[in-house]
Design a protein around this motif. Sequence first.
Motif, PDB file in Angstrom:
ATOM      1  N   GLU A 124      23.777 -10.349  41.506  1.00 14.76           N
ATOM      2  CA  GLU A 124      22.663  -9.404  41.366  1.00 14.76           C
ATOM      3  C   GLU A 124      21.181 -10.200  40.586  1.00 14.76           C
ATOM      4  O   GLU A 124      20.398  -9.775  41.419  1.00 14.76           O
ATOM      5  N   LEU A 125      21.527 -11.196  39.992  1.00 13.79           N
ATOM      6  CA  LEU A 125      20.338 -11.924  39.429  1.00 13.79           C
ATOM      7  C   LEU A 125      19.721 -12.716  40.504  1.00 13.79           C
ATOM      8  O   LEU A 125      18.625 -12.840  40.757  1.00 13.79           O
ATOM      9  N   LEU A 126      20.518 -13.258  41.456  1.00 14.87           N
ATOM     10  CA  LEU A 126      20.185 -14.068  42.561  1.00 14.87           C
ATOM     11  C   LEU A 126      19.577 -13.041  43.611  1.00 14.87           C
ATOM     12  O   LEU A 126      18.428 -13.205  43.951  1.00 14.87           O
ATOM     13  N   SER A 127      20.070 -12.049  44.112  1.00 12.17           N
ATOM     14  CA  SER A 127      19.891 -11.469  44.847  1.00 12.17           C
ATOM     15  C   SER A 127      18.386 -10.471  44.724  1.00 12.17           C
ATOM     16  O   SER A 127      17.596 -10.121  45.569  1.00 12.17           O
ATOM     17  N   ASP A 132      16.821 -18.477  40.614  1.00  9.52           N
ATOM     18  CA  ASP A 132      16.704 -19.231  41.664  1.00  9.52           C
ATOM     19  C   ASP A 132      18.220 -20.059  41.920  1.00  9.52           C
ATOM     20  O   ASP A 132      18.707 -20.368  43.059  1.00  9.52           O
ATOM     21  N   TYR A 133      19.094 -20.122  40.666  1.00  5.35           N
ATOM     22  CA  TYR A 133      20.091 -20.697  40.874  1.00  5.35           C
ATOM     23  C   TYR A 133      20.926 -20.264  39.422  1.00  5.35           C
ATOM     24  O   TYR A 133      20.616 -19.577  38.544  1.00  5.35           O
ATOM     25  N   GLN A 185      15.906 -30.492  37.939  1.00  7.36           N
ATOM     26  CA  GLN A 185      15.650 -29.760  39.209  1.00  7.36           C
ATOM     27  C   GLN A 185      14.805 -28.246  38.753  1.00  7.36           C
ATOM     28  O   GLN A 185      15.553 -27.465  38.295  1.00  7.36           O
ATOM     29  N   PRO A 186      13.541 -28.432  39.043  1.00  8.07           N
ATOM     30  CA  PRO A 186      12.825 -26.995  38.647  1.00  8.07           C
ATOM     31  C   PRO A 186      13.273 -25.885  39.230  1.00  8.07           C
ATOM     32  O   PRO A 186      13.867 -25.693  39.971  1.00  8.07           O
ATOM     33  N   GLY A 187      13.217 -24.815  38.244  1.00  6.95           N
ATOM     34  CA  GLY A 187      13.703 -23.520  38.735  1.00  6.95           C
ATOM     35  C   GLY A 187      14.003 -22.450  37.667  1.00  6.95           C
ATOM     36  O   GLY A 187      14.122 -22.839  36.507  1.00  6.95           O
ATOM     37  N   ARG A 188      14.341 -21.243  38.068  1.00 12.01           N
ATOM     38  CA  ARG A 188      14.983 -20.251  37.100  1.00 12.01           C
ATOM     39  C   ARG A 188      16.362 -20.110  37.180  1.00 12.01           C
ATOM     40  O   ARG A 188      16.925 -19.921  38.373  1.00 12.01           O
ATOM     41  N   TYR A 189      17.151 -20.143  35.901  1.00 11.73           N
ATOM     42  CA  TYR A 189      18.403 -20.450  36.079  1.00 11.73           C
ATOM     43  C   TYR A 189      19.248 -19.256  35.209  1.00 11.73           C
ATOM     44  O   TYR A 189      18.619 -18.967  34.079  1.00 11.73           O
ATOM     45  N   ALA A 190      20.491 -18.931  35.647  1.00 12.97           N
ATOM     46  CA  ALA A 190      21.247 -18.040  34.842  1.00 12.97           C
ATOM     47  C   ALA A 190      22.482 -19.128  34.653  1.00 12.97           C
ATOM     48  O   ALA A 190      22.791 -19.688  35.630  1.00 12.97           O
ATOM     49  N   ILE A 191      23.309 -18.680  33.622  1.00  9.70           N
ATOM     50  CA  ILE A 191      24.337 -19.620  33.354  1.00  9.70           C
ATOM     51  C   ILE A 191      25.527 -18.751  32.284  1.00  9.70           C
ATOM     52  O   ILE A 191      24.966 -18.083  31.609  1.00  9.70           O
TER      53      ILE A 191
END
Length: 471
Positions: A124-127, A132-133, A185-191
Motif C-alpha cells: 500500500e505504501l508503494l502503490s 519508492d522502495y 541509492q536515493p529514494g524514500r524507503y519503508a523497512i
Amino acid sequence: MTIDESHQALNDTVIANGYCVGCGACAVPEESPFKIVMDDYGQYQSSLKDPNVFASTHIDYEKLCPFGSGAKNEAEIAKKIFSDTCKHNSQVGHYNGVFAGHVAEGEFRKRGSSGGMGTWVLNELLSKGLVDYVVHVKSESAGQDLNSIPFKYQVSETLEETQQGGKSRYYPIELSEALTIVRSQPGRYAIVGLPCFIKSIRLLQAQDAILAERIQYCVGLVCGHLKSAHYAESLAWQMGIPPKELEGIDFRIKDPSQPANRYSTYAKGRCGEKVLPTNQLFGADWGAGAFKYKACDFCDDVFAETADVVLGDAWLPEYVKDSYGTNVVVTRNQDIQQLIVNARTDGRLEMDDMDVDKAVQSQDAGLRHRKVAIGYRIHCAQTEGSWVPPKRTDPAKTLSPRYEMKRQRLRTELRALSHEAFLKAKTAGELSDYLEVMKPVYSQYSRQGRSFVRRVLSYGKRKVKEVVKFR
C-alpha cells in the motif's frame, strides 16, 4: 570515554557478554570497525575487523546498538516521535489506532502467515506513492523458491517483488548490507523488522542524516524472540532432512481444518519435501525458548514500540478459530492509520476496531515473559556477576507465583543448552545427541507448567483460558 573509544566499549560489553542480536547496525557507518559474521551456533554476531583499528570519530557506537549502554531506550525514542499524536499504554506503547482483522483483497492472506497485513502495508505504501522502495526479508533466491534458505534483507521496488517477502521467517537476518544500499541509492524507503531491529534503525537515524531522510516508515513485528539458523535445521532434521541437505523451509503452513495456532512446518531437502504439524516437532514450543538469542531474554519490547505500525497475531478466542489467520494491528503514524481506515471503508480490509487492552491480551504470554519476568532474569545475571544491558525494568529478586522463578531458570537453561547440544549433534551427525540432552530439561519445564495449571485450577483464581495463555 570519547566517541572514538565507543567501539571498544561496545565490544567489551554487549559483544563480549553475548548480548549481540546481530542486527548489523554497528556495521553500517562508513569506515565501521565492525563486521557481521555467522557464528558456530547459527547466529549473526558483530565482530571487530581488527582489534587495533581506530574507528571513525563522528560515530558513537554505544549509541547505535539496541543493547548498548549509551543508547536511548524504547520509551525515550518513541516519546520524541509519537507523543504529540498518540495515546500511550504501558504494554503496547504509543498508539492512535488498534485493529484486528485481515486483508480481504488479493492473495495477501493466503500467502501470509496470518492475516496478510505485513505485505499489504508495504504494498500500500508503494502503490500510493508514499515510498519508492521497501526493505524486507525474503529468500536469497526469491523469484525461484520463496522458501529456500538462507533468508536475508533485500530492497524491493515493485509490487511483485514485495509479494515475495510474505510469511514469517524464524531465521537470523542482519541489516548492514541492505542499509548500505539505502545509503547509496536515493529514494524514500519503508523497512520492516523486529522490535530491536527497528530500534537500531531509529538509533542509526539519530547519527546518520541520510538514513534519517530516506527511511520514511518503520513497520514493526510483534516479537517473541529471534531464532538461530539451527532452529530450522533442528525441525527439518526431525522430519528426515539432515542439516547439510536442507534447501528450504516454511515455518507456518496453514491447515483449514485447524485453528490458526495449529499450523504445520514444511521442509525441502535433496531427497524431497516433508510437512508435519509443528506441535509434533521437539523444540517448537515457543515458550521454552530453544535456539533463542541471549539478547532476547533481556529485551522488554514486544509491540515494536519505536515503529510507525506494528503487526502480530490476534491470539484471542474470537479470532484464533479462523485457520486463515487474523492480525492485531497497532498504528502510531497518521498516514498508515488512514490507509487502513480507507481500505476498510472500500471493503479491501476486514478490520475491527479493538480496545488497547484486547491487544495486550492477544500477547499475554509474551508480555509476561518480556515485561515482568525480565526483572528476575536481570537479577540472576547480576548475581552471577555478569554485565547486563541497561533496561527499563529494575532487577527483581522474586516473581509471583514463586514457582515461576524455576520456570525462568529452566528457560534460560534450555536456551543455552539448545545451542551447545545441537552444535555437538550436528558435528557428530547424530540428531539423538541433541534430543537426549534436551528432553530431560524440557520435561522439568513442562512439569512446572502443568503444576501451575493444577494450582490455579484448585484455588479457582483464574479462568481456564487465562491459564492456557500463561506459557
